[in-house]
Structure formats: structure tokens, C-alpha cells
Write a protein that holds these residues in place. Structure first.
Motif, PDB file in Angstrom:
ATOM      1  N   THR A 166       1.008  -1.107   0.079  1.00 47.64           N
ATOM      2  CA  THR A 166       0.067  -0.155  -0.048  1.00 47.64           C
ATOM      3  C   THR A 166       0.748   1.277  -0.097  1.00 47.64           C
ATOM      4  O   THR A 166       1.890   1.335   0.389  1.00 47.64           O
ATOM      5  N   GLY A 167       0.496   2.212  -0.379  1.00 46.09           N
ATOM      6  CA  GLY A 167       0.967   3.657  -0.455  1.00 46.09           C
ATOM      7  C   GLY A 167       0.223   4.717   0.425  1.00 46.09           C
ATOM      8  O   GLY A 167      -0.651   5.581  -0.283  1.00 46.09           O
ATOM      9  N   PRO A 168       0.573   4.698   1.594  1.00 45.17           N
ATOM     10  CA  PRO A 168      -0.388   5.562   2.426  1.00 45.17           C
ATOM     11  C   PRO A 168       0.154   6.863   2.560  1.00 45.17           C
ATOM     12  O   PRO A 168       1.387   7.232   2.581  1.00 45.17           O
ATOM     13  N   THR A 169      -0.836   7.810   2.835  1.00 44.78           N
ATOM     14  CA  THR A 169      -0.327   9.276   3.037  1.00 44.78           C
ATOM     15  C   THR A 169      -0.613   9.296   4.810  1.00 44.78           C
ATOM     16  O   THR A 169      -1.683   9.039   5.051  1.00 44.78           O
ATOM     17  N   VAL A 170       0.461   9.830   5.420  1.00 41.23           N
ATOM     18  CA  VAL A 170       0.396   9.805   6.772  1.00 41.23           C
ATOM     19  C   VAL A 170       0.290  11.281   7.148  1.00 41.23           C
ATOM     20  O   VAL A 170       1.024  11.940   7.018  1.00 41.23           O
ATOM     21  N   VAL A 171      -0.831  11.529   7.906  1.00 43.88           N
ATOM     22  CA  VAL A 171      -0.817  13.014   8.473  1.00 43.88           C
ATOM     23  C   VAL A 171      -0.404  12.955  10.067  1.00 43.88           C
ATOM     24  O   VAL A 171      -1.191  12.651  10.729  1.00 43.88           O
ATOM     25  N   ASP A 174       2.774  15.594  15.204  1.00 44.91           N
ATOM     26  CA  ASP A 174       4.153  15.365  15.981  1.00 44.91           C
ATOM     27  C   ASP A 174       5.356  15.593  15.231  1.00 44.91           C
ATOM     28  O   ASP A 174       5.607  14.418  14.345  1.00 44.91           O
ATOM     29  N   LYS A 175       6.123  16.355  15.460  1.00 38.69           N
ATOM     30  CA  LYS A 175       7.105  16.528  14.344  1.00 38.69           C
ATOM     31  C   LYS A 175       8.143  15.486  14.819  1.00 38.69           C
ATOM     32  O   LYS A 175       8.866  14.793  13.639  1.00 38.69           O
ATOM     33  N   ALA A 176       8.552  15.121  15.784  1.00 35.39           N
ATOM     34  CA  ALA A 176       9.628  14.121  16.423  1.00 35.39           C
ATOM     35  C   ALA A 176       8.863  12.538  15.580  1.00 35.39           C
ATOM     36  O   ALA A 176       9.572  11.862  15.133  1.00 35.39           O
ATOM     37  N   LEU A 177       7.619  12.495  15.732  1.00 37.47           N
ATOM     38  CA  LEU A 177       6.962  11.030  15.286  1.00 37.47           C
ATOM     39  C   LEU A 177       7.011  10.929  13.697  1.00 37.47           C
ATOM     40  O   LEU A 177       7.595  10.128  13.065  1.00 37.47           O
ATOM     41  N   ALA A 178       6.855  12.319  13.124  1.00 36.12           N
ATOM     42  CA  ALA A 178       6.878  12.095  11.653  1.00 36.12           C
ATOM     43  C   ALA A 178       8.267  12.089  11.353  1.00 36.12           C
ATOM     44  O   ALA A 178       8.405  11.212  10.130  1.00 36.12           O
ATOM     45  N   SER A 179       9.363  12.209  11.877  1.00 36.61           N
ATOM     46  CA  SER A 179      10.517  12.144  11.165  1.00 36.61           C
ATOM     47  C   SER A 179      10.904  10.783  11.848  1.00 36.61           C
ATOM     48  O   SER A 179      11.840   9.948  10.822  1.00 36.61           O
ATOM     49  N   LEU A 180      10.256  10.291  12.692  1.00 34.99           N
ATOM     50  CA  LEU A 180      10.726   8.613  12.934  1.00 34.99           C
ATOM     51  C   LEU A 180      10.129   7.873  11.716  1.00 34.99           C
ATOM     52  O   LEU A 180      10.746   6.887  11.408  1.00 34.99           O
ATOM     53  N   ILE A 181       8.774   8.424  11.636  1.00 34.40           N
ATOM     54  CA  ILE A 181       8.342   7.486  10.223  1.00 34.40           C
ATOM     55  C   ILE A 181       8.809   7.523   9.110  1.00 34.40           C
ATOM     56  O   ILE A 181       9.225   6.399   8.479  1.00 34.40           O
ATOM     57  N   GLU A 182       9.268   8.824   8.715  1.00 32.08           N
ATOM     58  CA  GLU A 182      10.261   8.753   7.584  1.00 32.08           C
ATOM     59  C   GLU A 182      11.460   7.982   7.592  1.00 32.08           C
ATOM     60  O   GLU A 182      12.038   7.434   6.841  1.00 32.08           O
ATOM     61  N   LYS A 183      12.246   8.346   8.812  1.00 31.09           N
ATOM     62  CA  LYS A 183      13.637   7.816   8.885  1.00 31.09           C
ATOM     63  C   LYS A 183      13.346   6.079   8.683  1.00 31.09           C
ATOM     64  O   LYS A 183      14.450   5.403   8.150  1.00 31.09           O
ATOM     65  N   VAL A 215      -9.563   6.055   1.683  1.00 30.81           N
ATOM     66  CA  VAL A 215      -9.985   5.518   2.816  1.00 30.81           C
ATOM     67  C   VAL A 215      -9.154   6.038   4.083  1.00 30.81           C
ATOM     68  O   VAL A 215      -8.071   6.248   4.168  1.00 30.81           O
ATOM     69  N   GLN A 216      -9.996   6.690   5.137  1.00 20.95           N
ATOM     70  CA  GLN A 216      -9.403   7.535   6.418  1.00 20.95           C
ATOM     71  C   GLN A 216      -9.316   6.493   7.448  1.00 20.95           C
ATOM     72  O   GLN A 216     -10.292   5.781   7.842  1.00 20.95           O
ATOM     73  N   LEU A 217      -8.163   6.477   8.254  1.00 22.21           N
ATOM     74  CA  LEU A 217      -7.931   6.040   9.350  1.00 22.21           C
ATOM     75  C   LEU A 217      -7.602   6.714  10.409  1.00 22.21           C
ATOM     76  O   LEU A 217      -6.338   7.695  10.277  1.00 22.21           O
ATOM     77  N   VAL A 218      -8.329   6.935  11.471  1.00 24.06           N
ATOM     78  CA  VAL A 218      -7.677   8.008  12.422  1.00 24.06           C
ATOM     79  C   VAL A 218      -7.085   6.975  13.519  1.00 24.06           C
ATOM     80  O   VAL A 218      -7.569   6.136  14.099  1.00 24.06           O
ATOM     81  N   VAL A 219      -5.564   7.168  13.655  1.00 24.33           N
ATOM     82  CA  VAL A 219      -4.895   6.454  14.535  1.00 24.33           C
ATOM     83  C   VAL A 219      -4.802   6.821  15.924  1.00 24.33           C
ATOM     84  O   VAL A 219      -5.214   6.083  16.862  1.00 24.33           O
ATOM     85  N   ALA A 220      -4.988   8.124  16.011  1.00 23.09           N
ATOM     86  CA  ALA A 220      -4.807   8.662  17.226  1.00 23.09           C
ATOM     87  C   ALA A 220      -4.984  10.085  17.096  1.00 23.09           C
ATOM     88  O   ALA A 220      -4.799  10.746  15.953  1.00 23.09           O
ATOM     89  N   ASP A 221      -4.927  10.979  18.147  1.00 20.34           N
ATOM     90  CA  ASP A 221      -5.158  12.164  18.029  1.00 20.34           C
ATOM     91  C   ASP A 221      -3.876  12.897  17.395  1.00 20.34           C
ATOM     92  O   ASP A 221      -2.919  12.583  17.892  1.00 20.34           O
ATOM     93  N   GLY A 222      -3.940  13.819  16.138  1.00 23.72           N
ATOM     94  CA  GLY A 222      -2.958  14.381  15.477  1.00 23.72           C
ATOM     95  C   GLY A 222      -2.270  13.221  14.645  1.00 23.72           C
ATOM     96  O   GLY A 222      -1.187  13.703  14.123  1.00 23.72           O
ATOM     97  N   LEU A 223      -2.772  11.993  14.224  1.00 20.73           N
ATOM     98  CA  LEU A 223      -2.051  11.155  13.391  1.00 20.73           C
ATOM     99  C   LEU A 223      -3.398  10.206  12.704  1.00 20.73           C
ATOM    100  O   LEU A 223      -3.991   9.411  13.456  1.00 20.73           O
ATOM    101  N   GLU A 224      -3.292  10.499  11.601  1.00 18.92           N
ATOM    102  CA  GLU A 224      -4.358   9.828  10.482  1.00 18.92           C
ATOM    103  C   GLU A 224      -3.631   9.387   9.524  1.00 18.92           C
ATOM    104  O   GLU A 224      -2.441   9.861   8.951  1.00 18.92           O
TER     105      GLU A 224
END
Length: 303
Positions: A166-171, A174-183, A215-224
Motif C-alpha cells: 500500500t501507499g499511505p499518506t500519513v498526516v 508531531d514532528k518527532a514522530l513524523a521524522s521517525l516514520i520517515e527515517k 479510505v481514512q483511518l484515525v490512528v490517534a489524536d494528530g495521527l491519521e
């Protein structure tokens, strides 16, 4: 062999490690301290359960898996964290499974065959000395785990074939979490079957081109997460084959049940409960078959 070098991981060594390694060492230390407290209070079962849960749920299920995707620059830290956390596991489990833990420890941590034993090694948590922990790394990893679980759940829900990446777009706000997902996109690819080339991480929805029917998934507050519809679509021909095979099997079962119920010998001589159960099974299978027939008609209309 070796791997034990370096002694206890202190705050300075811990802070220099990547997030994944800081998480597993922090969890090993937290487990050691909680297990020690349980043993002090004679809550022996609790100490064993904690060690078992850490070994299976954190070390084996998560850290060993992500360690397979470490980059060359993180590999030394990963080897240290793996060897260290596993030795903590062996020490915490030793009072409960002495023979196997002693055997493994001798093989892995006493390769030189020195006169020493796991049984006489220091317990990981000692009174008066707090072990280093990084709560931020643990929090980040827990959020990263939630992302993996959400992506796995959507695969199961839409019955996405294992070979489809799959090719998800992650919104992610949290900057630290975003950089962890990318790294750590390689780890996400291994554990959640995403295509690393197609993973997009943005801080707000406005920053990404998201299809209206994604298709939208709300994982947690501030993470979709948003998944394109194309990733969820089935191979219609394959799906038709699969459903047709199921219908054929049901039709065979239904024929057998109808034959039994239509046989005077069975209807008259079998206990009433058995006849009733056979009727219930038949009704259930007829219902399943009509649901599958409807799905097949729906797929044929789309094909």
C-alpha cells in the motif's frame, strides 16, 4: 559470541542511540526494575509474568523485527541493544527457567568459556541505582506501533492480498514522530507491507494531495492515515474464482443435508435434537450461500 561488552547502558550511552534502540533498552530497564520490586515483595508470579511479557511482546514481537531493517550507521547500536536486551531477558527469566537460560547465556555471553555462570551474575536492577530510561522514545515507539497496527487492520478488513504493497499518506502533527516514520520507512515496509517509495508523511491534510474517495483511518489524536482506493481494490477475476469455489462447496454441503433430512429413516429414527440441529445447519448454509450469490452478482456487475 561476545556482544556483552560495555556493561550496563547508562544515560549517556542511551541518549546517543536511535529511537528504536532507546525504546527497547528503556523497556528492558523498566521491566528489570518492576521485576526486582515484585521479587522484593515476594510477588514471584508477577516478576515472572513481567519478564515473560517483555520477552515476547516487546523484544521478540517488535524489536527483533525492526532490527532486521537497521541502516549501516545504526547497525552497531542495534547489535548492542539486541545483545544487551536479550541478556537482561535471560537474567530476568533465570529464576524461573534456570537450565535453558544458563545454557543460552554460556553460549552467547561467555564464548571464551571463563569460569563464570549466569546464576552468579548481578541482577539487572540493583538497589539504590536507577537504570537509564527515555520516556520520549518509548512514547514515540508506542505511537509508531499504533500506526503499524492500524495499517495491518485495514489490510485485514479489506482482505488485501499479501503481495499488494500500500501507499499511505500519513498526516502527523508531531514532528518527532513524523521524522521517525520517515527515517524508519524500511521497518514500516517490513511490518505493515507498505511500498516505501509511496509513503508520504505530512504535518497537515492541506499539505497532501488526497483523493476524495481515499479510505481514512484515525490512528490517534494528530495521527491519521489515508489509503488510495486503488490499493484496496481486488482483482475481480480472482475474487470471483474464490467466491465461486466457496459456493460450490456450500452447494455440495446443502445437497448432503437436504438428502439426510429427506430420508424417512433419518427423519423418523434420529433423536429430535439431531434433526433440529441438522435443520439449523442447513438454514445457516443456505443463508451463507445466498450472501455469496449476492456478492458474486455484485462483482459481475462491476466487471
Amino acid at each position: 559470541g561476545g556482544g556483552a561488552g560495555g556493561g550496563v547502558i547508562n544515560a549517556a550511552e542511551l541518549s546517543a542511540m536511535p529511537v528504536f534502540e532507546r525504546y527497547i533498552v528503556s523497556e528492558a530497564h523498566a521491566c528489570a526494575e518492576a521485576s526486582a520490586e515484585s521479587l522484593e515483595a515476594y510477588a514471584i508470579g508477577d516478576a515472572g509474568t513481567r519478564a515473560y511479557r517483555f520477552f515476547y511482546d516487546e523484544f521478540a514481537d517488535w524489536y527483533v523485527e525492526v532490527s532486521k531493517t537497521r541502516s549501516p550507521e545504526d547497525s552497531e547500536a542495534s547489535k548492542r541493544a539486541l545483545a544487551y536486551s536479550f541478556e537482561v531477558c535471560l537474567k530476568l527469566l533465570h529464576p524461573f527457567v534456570p537450565h535453558v537460560t544458563e545454557y543460552l547465556w554460556q553460549k552467547l555471553y561467555n564464548g571464551a568459556g571463563d569460569e563464570k555462570a549466569l546464576m552468579t551474575e548481578a541482577y539487572p536492577a540493583l538497589e539504590g541505582a536507577a537504570l537509564a530510561r527515555d520516556d520520549d522514545a518509548v512514547r514515540l515507539f508506542e505511537s509508531w506501533k499504533d500506526l503499524v497496527k492500524a495499517l495491518r487492520n485495514i489490510r485485514a478488513e479489506y482482505d488485501i492480498e499479501p503481495k499488494v504493497k500500500t501507499g499511505p499518506t500519513v498526516v502527523c502533527e508531531d514532528k518527532a514522530l513524523a521524522s521517525l516514520i520517515e527515517k524508519e520507512v524500511a521497518a514500516l515496509a517490513l511490518l505493515a507491507k507498505v511500498d516505501p517509495e509511496r509513503v508520504v508523511v505530512v504535518s497537515s491534510r492541506a499539505d497532501a494531495a488526497i483523493d476524495a474517495d481515499a479510505v481514512q483511518l484515525v490512528v490517534a489524536d494528530g495521527l491519521e492515515v489515508f489509503l488510495p482506493q486503488a490499493d484496496l481494490e481486488k482483482d475481480v477475476g480472482k475474487e470471483l474464482d474464490r467466491l465461486t469455489r466457496q459456493v460450490e462447496k456450500l452447494a455440495k454441503d446443502i445437497g448432503g443435508l437436504e438428502g439426510r433430512l429427506g430420508n424417512p429413516g433419518f427423519a423418523d429414527k434420529a433423536p429430535a435434537a439431531v434433526v433440529a440441529e441438522t435443520r439449523a445447519t442447513l438454514a445457516e448454509k443456505l443463508e451463507q450461500k445466498s450472501a455469496l450469490d449476492a456478492s458474486i452478482a455484485d462483482l459481475k456487475a462491476r466487471a
